[in-house]
Design an enzyme around this catalytic site. Structure first.
Site, mmCIF file in Angstrom:
data_model
loop_
_atom_site.group_PDB
_atom_site.id
_atom_site.type_symbol
_atom_site.label_atom_id
_atom_site.label_comp_id
_atom_site.label_asym_id
_atom_site.label_seq_id
_atom_site.Cartn_x
_atom_site.Cartn_y
_atom_site.Cartn_z
ATOM 1 N N HIS A 12 -3.836 -6.824 2.689
ATOM 2 C CA HIS A 12 -3.989 -5.464 2.138
ATOM 3 C C HIS A 12 -5.118 -4.743 2.866
ATOM 4 O O HIS A 12 -5.027 -3.552 3.168
ATOM 5 C CB HIS A 12 -4.334 -5.522 0.652
ATOM 6 N N HIS A 22 -4.027 -3.392 6.084
ATOM 7 C CA HIS A 22 -3.183 -2.207 5.874
ATOM 8 C C HIS A 22 -4.064 -0.957 5.741
ATOM 9 O O HIS A 22 -3.732 0.114 6.228
ATOM 10 C CB HIS A 22 -2.344 -2.430 4.610
ATOM 11 N N HIS A 35 -4.089 -13.210 1.663
ATOM 12 C CA HIS A 35 -3.254 -12.181 1.043
ATOM 13 C C HIS A 35 -4.025 -10.863 0.894
ATOM 14 O O HIS A 35 -3.588 -9.815 1.372
ATOM 15 C CB HIS A 35 -2.785 -12.692 -0.327
ATOM 16 N N GLU A 36 -5.166 -10.952 0.260
ATOM 17 C CA GLU A 36 -5.953 -9.727 0.049
ATOM 18 C C GLU A 36 -6.411 -9.154 1.388
ATOM 19 O O GLU A 36 -6.515 -7.941 1.563
ATOM 20 C CB GLU A 36 -7.150 -9.992 -0.864
HETATM 21 ZN ZN ZN Z 1 -1.165 -8.121 -3.217
#
Ligand code: ZN
Length: 701
Positions: free
Chosen positions: A496, A499, A492-493
């Site tokens: 990011h 991104h 998940h991290e």
């Molecule tokens: Zn998040």
């Protein structure tokens, strides 16, 4: 579950260059003489921050003064662009300070935070409430068509103009003064909330001195608790804390119901103990001030104000969305509670299921149903392997390579640093900081010490990204072995981080994760879909001792188990999201009794007493202290997006489909906040997202 990301307050107001002729003894004031602009952590001391902030304020003030005293007609170039590039030193200092204060804080850093928070807020207000500046921006905005602007520039112009209006630029001078006062108070209250929470989390210890009280606990948890005790000069005893990764195994496995109650009660009473770290009054004040502030700015409620610039746009839309998912999940949660009560009965228990029992009985049912528990799975999820797995996925999708670098400054020995490249070209730096410690706040997040952008001359600035988690640490004789949840959190991290790393924008204010909250979790949550794909597990999920790949039957069970207990996880989450919204749709600026309000609200929705909200009000850091007010729903909103977006890969029969991956990068990851989120999504998917894939994924439909 989804973790908080450190959405570094995107100071939308940036910078002019600050060339230093003479080297300062303060490293924060110099150009960084390090690879790729990584901060020289070993040189930076706490005492350096205050002067860097003060100089940062001063430099940006000077840059703004030049903009507003410019004799020429306002243009995009001399006003909007100049503003975008004002404040470089301040932004850089703020990013470093914010990241360190979350990941590696101490009392003196927190004292600097207390001192700087109101000054930062005042500085922002000085800019946001500057009439002359606003008049110039308004003039550029109203004459937009006269300038030949790119789409990105049009978006920045609109964001800047609306940002000023939303910050009170149109207000009378008397109301501006009111606003300043409210902002100052709010920022202090938020800081105090966070400090109380950290203190409360660190204050509680469950000390066990008899071995029989450890009944049921897995070996790993016991070893860790013994080590924790030794660190506290309690050799021979065992210490458990209310840090989530320490507490969770205890709740799952401890046969001592009374101790589970003790530990979990300490957890859910954080900030609500009537002592000097109590957060009730602080929250009540924050809620009241937020209503006052919103009314002053012409909005009905804080939620109306906060949602205006998101993908959802109105409180009604959010409440409808939450209601729809809540109604699907609550009956499932009730059935889950019933199944647990049944087991209690079968075992001859003469008590009603309580919140501190949920993990324990869930684990039992899961074991029985799927013959699967976290401890069986952990050996296949060694942290190093999981990291390798996520790098593999990024390589297949986006052709990125990751090389470990030990020659780059680190802020803590736990930090792993990687250089990210594509076709042998530098893309950025990625730092990974995995294990809990007292100096780190709880949860997991991703931030950047330097965001991607192009400088004022168009030269590419590459990102320096940091992802921080609090996952199970290694022990003296075992490496760090993760639960499936913790492995998901890493992916998940990492989403990011991608991104940030794949951002390809011009202006700093719209780069990377500078997108609305209900869109920002799409890139992160979509990564979680690859974690348990058999094709990916084969690559990384190898037993840490034997090297054996995780067996297919475990994978299959994992998949089935992923739809297990989803009534609980959904309801637990939504209860917090609903609390968030209910606090922020208030239209009367009055101090409320938080305990009563919380209870009344949860009763209204019919939350069952066996479930506590994932965050109760007094430790709901997201909404009181880290920028997610009226925004906690956005994790599930984004889940609607990621479930639907992952379908785009699935539909082709290839989870690494290069065409779809390229489109995801082009339309979403590379664009930062340069377009409206709904437009970006439709450009990728060809249509608007729907709620069905989310419900199916959770086994709620
Ligand atoms: Zn998040």
């Amino acid at each position: 579950m989804k973790k908080a990301i450190l959405l570094m307050v995107i100071v939308s107001l940036i910078i002019v260059s600050f060339k230093q002729k003479v080297k300062s003894e303060n490293p924060l004031l110099n150009d960084f003489d390090t690879p790729y602009g990584v901060p020289p952590f070993e040189l930076i001391k706490v005492r350096h921050f205050k002067p860097a902030f003060l100089r940062g304020f001063e430099e940006q003030k000077k840059a703004i003064h030049e903009i507003i005293t410019n004799k020429e007609e306002p243009t995009f170039e001399n006003t909007i662009k100049a503003l975008e590039y004002s404040g470089e030193l301040l932004t850089r200092t703020g990013r470093i300070f914010g990241s360190l204060n979350s990941a590696n804080t101490n009392d003196s850093l927190q004292a600097v935070n207390m001192e700087m928070a109101p000054l930062q807020s005042k500085h922002r207000d000085d800019i946001n409430l500057n009439d002359t500046l606003f008049r110039r921006i308004k003039s550029v905005y109203e004459n937009m068509d006269r300038f030949k602007l790119t789409d990105e520039e049009k978006k920045i112009l609109e964001d800047t103009y609306k940002g000023f209006v939303r910050n009170g630029a149109g207000l009378s001078s008397q109301n501006k003064e009111k606003l300043r006062k409210i902002n100052g108070e709010l920022s202090l209250l938020s800081v105090r909330f966070g400090q109380n929470l950290l203190a409360e989390t660190n204050a509680f210890k469950l000390v066990i001195d008899r071995e029989e009280d450890l009944a049921g606990l897995p070996e790993g948890a016991v070893v860790q608790a013994a080590a924790a005790a030794e660190n506290m000069n309690l050799k021979g005893k065992w210490v458990f804390t209310i840090q989530y990764p320490i507490m969770e195994p205890f709740l799952k496995y401890s046969e001592r119901r009374d101790l589970r109650e003790k530990l979990f009660s300490a957890y859910f009473m954080k900030g609500d103990n009537g002592n000097d770290k109590d957060n009730n009054e602080i929250i009540s004040k924050i809620a009241k001030l937020r209503v006052e502030r919103s009314i002053l700015l012409g909005y009905k409620s804080y939620a109306d104000f906060a949602l205006e610039r998101t993908m959802a746009k109105t409180p009604e839309k959010v409440m409808d969305f939450l209601g729809e998912v809540w109604n699907a999940a609550l009956p499932v949660a009730k059935a889950e509670a019933l199944a647990q009560q049944e087991i209690i009965g079968k075992e001859g228990g003469d008590f009603k299921l309580q919140p501190w029992d949920w993990w324990y009985y869930t684990e039992k049912i899961k074991k029985e149903k799927y013959a699967l528990d976290d401890e069986m799975i952990r050996p296949y999820f060694r942290t190093e392997n999981v990291i390798e797995g996520m790098f593999y996925v990024a390589n297949r999708l986006y052709d990125l390579s990751f090389t470990k670098r030990s020659d780059i400054p680190r802020y803590h020995p736990d930090v792993l640093t990687f250089e990210v490249t594509r076709n042998n070209k530098h893309v950025g730096i990625l730092m990974i900081d995995n294990y809990p410690r007292a100096s780190k706040r709880s949860g997991a997040w991703c931030g950047a010490y330097r965001g991607q952008s192009r400088d004022i001359n168009g030269k590419m600035i590459t990102p320096v990204v940091t992802m921080v988690t609090n996952s199970t640490p290694p022990t003296a004789d075992k490496p760090s072995l993760l639960t499936p949840d913790e492995a998901s959190t890493l992916f998940h991290e990492f989403g990011h981080a991608l991104h940030q790393l794949l951002s390809n924008t011009t202006y700093p204010g719209v780069s990377g994760t500078s997108v609305p909250r209900d869109f920002v979790e799409l890139p992160s949550q979509i990564m979680e879909h690859w974690v348990f794909e058999p094709e990916v597990l084969k690559v990384y999920a190898k037993h840490y001792q034997t090297g054996e790949v995780i067996p297919a039957e475990i994978i299959e069970k994992l998949d089935k188990a992923s739809k297990f207990n989803t009534g609980f996880t959904t309801v637990e989450f939504l209860a917090a999201a609903i609390l968030d919204m209910e606090y922020h749709i208030l239209t009367e600026p009055a101090e409320i009794n938080i305990r009563e309000f919380e209870k009344k609200t949860l009763d209204k929705y019919g939350l069952i007493p066996e479930i506590k909200p994932r965050y109760r009000s007094t430790y709901f850091n997201h909404i009181w202290s880290s920028g997610y007010a009226s925004g906690y729903y956005s994790y599930y909103w984004s889940e609607m997006l990621d479930a639907d977006a992952f379908q785009a890969f699935k539909e082709t029969g290839d989870i690494f489909n290069p065409v779809v991956a390229a489109r995801f990068e082009k339309e979403i990851l590379s664009r930062g906040g340069t377009r409206d989120p709904l437009d970006m999504y439709i450009a990728f998917r060809g249509k608007e997202p729907g709620i069905d894939a989310l419900l199916v994924n959770r086994g709620l439909k």
